[in-house]
Structures are given as structure tokens and as C-alpha cells.
Design a protein around this motif. Sequence first.
Motif, short mmCIF file in Angstrom:
data_model
loop_
_atom_site.label_atom_id
_atom_site.label_comp_id
_atom_site.label_asym_id
_atom_site.label_seq_id
_atom_site.Cartn_x
_atom_site.Cartn_y
_atom_site.Cartn_z
N ALA A 342 14.94 19.43 -1.21
CA ALA A 342 15.38 20.13 0.01
C ALA A 342 14.74 19.55 1.13
CB ALA A 342 16.03 21.13 0.35
N VAL A 343 14.18 18.33 1.28
CA VAL A 343 13.46 17.26 1.92
C VAL A 343 14.60 17.49 3.25
CG1 VAL A 343 12.11 15.54 2.54
CG2 VAL A 343 11.81 16.35 0.59
N ASP A 344 13.79 18.23 4.33
CA ASP A 344 15.42 17.77 5.21
C ASP A 344 14.15 16.70 7.00
OD1 ASP A 344 11.97 18.59 6.65
OD2 ASP A 344 13.02 20.03 7.64
N ASN A 345 13.16 16.02 6.20
CA ASN A 345 12.88 14.94 6.78
C ASN A 345 12.77 13.58 6.04
OD1 ASN A 345 10.40 15.67 5.11
ND2 ASN A 345 9.44 15.14 7.44
N LEU A 346 13.58 13.48 5.43
CA LEU A 346 14.15 12.48 4.28
C LEU A 346 13.54 10.83 5.00
CD1 LEU A 346 16.57 13.29 1.71
CD2 LEU A 346 14.48 13.17 1.05
N PRO A 347 14.05 10.19 5.81
CA PRO A 347 14.06 8.82 6.38
C PRO A 347 12.20 8.33 6.90
CG PRO A 347 15.44 9.64 7.34
CD PRO A 347 14.78 11.07 6.67
N CYS A 348 11.70 9.86 6.55
CA CYS A 348 10.61 9.63 7.19
C CYS A 348 9.26 8.69 5.66
CB CYS A 348 9.36 10.64 7.55
SG CYS A 348 9.89 11.18 9.01
N GLU A 349 10.50 9.51 4.31
CA GLU A 349 9.14 8.80 3.37
C GLU A 349 9.40 7.08 3.04
OE1 GLU A 349 9.68 10.68 -0.34
OE2 GLU A 349 11.28 12.37 0.83
N LEU A 350 10.52 6.07 3.88
CA LEU A 350 10.63 4.93 3.86
C LEU A 350 10.84 4.53 4.91
CD1 LEU A 350 13.00 3.65 1.00
CD2 LEU A 350 10.62 3.37 1.19
N PRO A 351 9.00 4.47 6.68
CA PRO A 351 9.62 4.48 7.97
C PRO A 351 9.80 3.35 7.96
CG PRO A 351 7.12 5.33 7.01
CD PRO A 351 8.22 5.55 5.45
N ARG A 352 9.36 2.20 7.33
CA ARG A 352 8.83 1.15 7.48
C ARG A 352 10.69 0.35 8.02
NH1 ARG A 352 4.31 -2.11 8.36
NH2 ARG A 352 5.20 -3.83 8.34
N ASN A 353 11.54 0.63 6.39
CA ASN A 353 12.74 0.69 5.61
C ASN A 353 13.91 0.96 7.16
OD1 ASN A 353 11.31 0.19 3.63
ND2 ASN A 353 12.85 -1.53 3.24
N ALA A 354 13.37 2.63 7.89
CA ALA A 354 14.23 3.03 8.07
C ALA A 354 14.26 2.41 10.06
CB ALA A 354 13.86 4.91 8.28
N SER A 355 12.95 2.60 10.32
CA SER A 355 12.84 1.47 11.19
C SER A 355 13.57 0.80 12.05
CB SER A 355 11.75 1.96 11.79
OG SER A 355 10.80 3.27 11.91
#
Length: 406
Positions: A342-355
Motif C-alpha cells: 500500500a505505497v501511496d506515492n508509487l510514481p516516485c519510484e520511477l521519477p525520471r519516467n514519470a516526469s
Amino acid sequence: MNKVKIGIIKEGKVPVDKRVPLTPKKCVEAMQEFPDAEVVVQPSDVRCFTDKEYEELNIPLQQDLNDCDVLMGVKEVPIDQLIPGKTYFFFSHTIKKQPHNAKLLRAILEKNIRMIDYELLTNAQGQRVVAFGRYAGIVGAYNGILTYGKKWDLFDLKPAYLCHEMEDMQEEYFKVKLPPIKIAVTGGGRVAGGAMEVLNKMGIRKVSVFDYLYKQFKEPVYAQLHSGDYNTRPDVEVWDSPDFYANPHLYQSTFRKFTRVTDLLLACAYWDPRAPKLFSEEDTRQPDFKIDTIADITCDVDGSIPTTTRSTTITEPAYDYNPESGKQEAAYSRKGNITIMAVDNLPCELPRNASRDFGRHIIDFVFPQFFNQDEGGMLERATIAKGGKLTERFSYLQDYVAAAVV
């Protein structure tokens, strides 16, 4: 606006978020496509793209952003870093009266700031145009498979946050060797779409809801479940999506039929607090409740998944729920437990791609509004505060702001 100077601010919230609204290449693209736009970047030692990467593409670094017209970040800006009189874009997390941000909204009003929330940027059809949802789904599904593999000692995947880019994460997919389990994916939006991208690339076959419920397979499969697949209104025979979204409190969950055949649940559907929960804690104690691993990608604590009693962190993403006691236990401590991610900030794990994905949306949908007098009112609809006052649409936040002490 004619000439517009946009400043990309350094993220100040703790814990640190490494994402950016515009990557170095997206800054270049924005200024090429919109010659009257000037983009500068506040130096930062925490973001996923380094100062050097911006400098190499001749994007100016500028510590003092007072001469900017528009300031763009990702997460909430600390109150002492707000520049009065500016237009800000970030996720404010205030529209649901989140208690921890009442002081922030009050400060925004007092500093005469125009606050435009990314979450509220919509097209004429009311659909969101700027979001990180796809990457929440991508990382969430990967974490769900990682958690299932770890629980049953099947394989050991490298955590997404330790991967430099998504391509590195995809290199891990070849390790995935699953038994003939059934995986349920709830939802039909960006999050579910991202989750299914991962399952498809892992070679996991999608099947119909009927086949998922009633057929056996010799390989792992998944089914996408929409609201009509697991909710019903007792007094209405035909499913009506608009009615469900308007009156979710009149519906009952029929998800129990899926708990009997599902091994891994990837929860990607938006949940209205008025809607029924998917299942109950009592259901988890039934002998035929089969789900043993849940990736609650939407991460609504005490929401649609009753076993999600808290959010988890990127470095410690899972815990066990003991159905017999109803208590939390250490992750992977007992096979009979339900393991929850239940991680609530999942996009932070792939910040370059998500950005990169996020910047694409910013250029396509937000930048044109700076130069077409906000044709269609996209920015106006997303404005929470302006001229020291709440806009009419968000006047309901007045008591929330009034109760805050800055």
C-alpha cells in the motif's frame, strides 16, 4: 498573457519528492513550441534530473524566482517558500479538506497567490489532462508481482526505486515465473491501464470476466474488472454507469464471487466513500476467501479494501494482515496472512519516467492556455484561490481555511 516566464521550483516538502514538472528536454521543447515562453529552473540537489542535465541543454538555473510569472512544482510548497502574488501550479491536496494542508491554503490566500491545482485540470468533458496515474499503475503492478513472488519464494525482483529508469525495471520481468494464478485488476482509467501494461509485457494473458470466474487455466491469467462487474443496485436490473457514479450509496458489492477465485488483487479503481467496499473483514475469514496478496495501488486507507489500514513506504512496501485476529503483522510472516502492498506515492519510484510523461501533458494541455487567453476555461476551473479569495467553486473550503492557524 503575452511573454510568460515560468520557474521550475525546487521541491521543498519532506520527505523529498524527486519528480519534476518539466524534464530538461521538455523545457527545450516547450520553448521551441511556444516562443513567448521562457523557462528557468531553481537549482536542486534532490530532483531526479540534475542541475547539470538542465545546464547542458542551456536551461538557465536561477535561485531567485521573483521575476517569474508562473511557478511550477509537484508537491505542496512549504509556507515559508511561497512567493506572494505569484501563480503556482502544484498538487495542493486541499480540496478534500485534508487537515495537514489547511494552513497552506490559508497562507496562499494571505499571500494573494493564484493557486492552480494539477488535479483539477480537466478538458471540456471533465476528464483530467495532467496526472501521474499511469506510473502509479506501472509501479503498483510491478510491486504487486514482486510482493507475490516474495511471499511464495518464487523469485526476487529488484525494487523499482533501485532502478535508474523503467527500462532497467523491465529487465527484471524475465525473472517472473508464476504458477497458474488468477490476477484481478479493478478499474478502467490511467492507473489500471498502467498496471495492465506491466502484466502484458510480463506475458500474462488477459481473459474475459466470465472465463476468469468459471474456467481453469494452466498458466497465470488476469481479468480487468469494471464497476459493473462487482456492484449491483438491488432495485434495478440493468447496469447504469452514470447512476452508479451519481448514487453509489444505493449499490451493494458483488465482489465476493471474485474473492473465491482470485490469488492476487491489483486495486486500481477510483473509490467514492459513499460506495460499498469490495469485501468485508469478515469475508477474509471465510474458508473460500482465496486472495492472499493485495496491491492497493489507489491506497485509500480504510477505503475500498478494508485490510488497507495504513499506507506503506517505498523502502518497506508491505505488511501482513492476519484475518483471524484482524491485526497487522510483519510482512511475509505467515503464509495464511494476506500480504498488503500500500505505497501511496508509487510514481516516485520511477521519477525520471514519470516526469517525462507528466511534462508531455503539461506541454500539450497547460502551455497552450497561457497564450490563448485560457480558451475553454481550463485554468479557471482548476483555480482554487485568486486575489486573496477562494474561487466560487471552492468556497466550501472557507470553514476549513478559517479553522487553520498559520
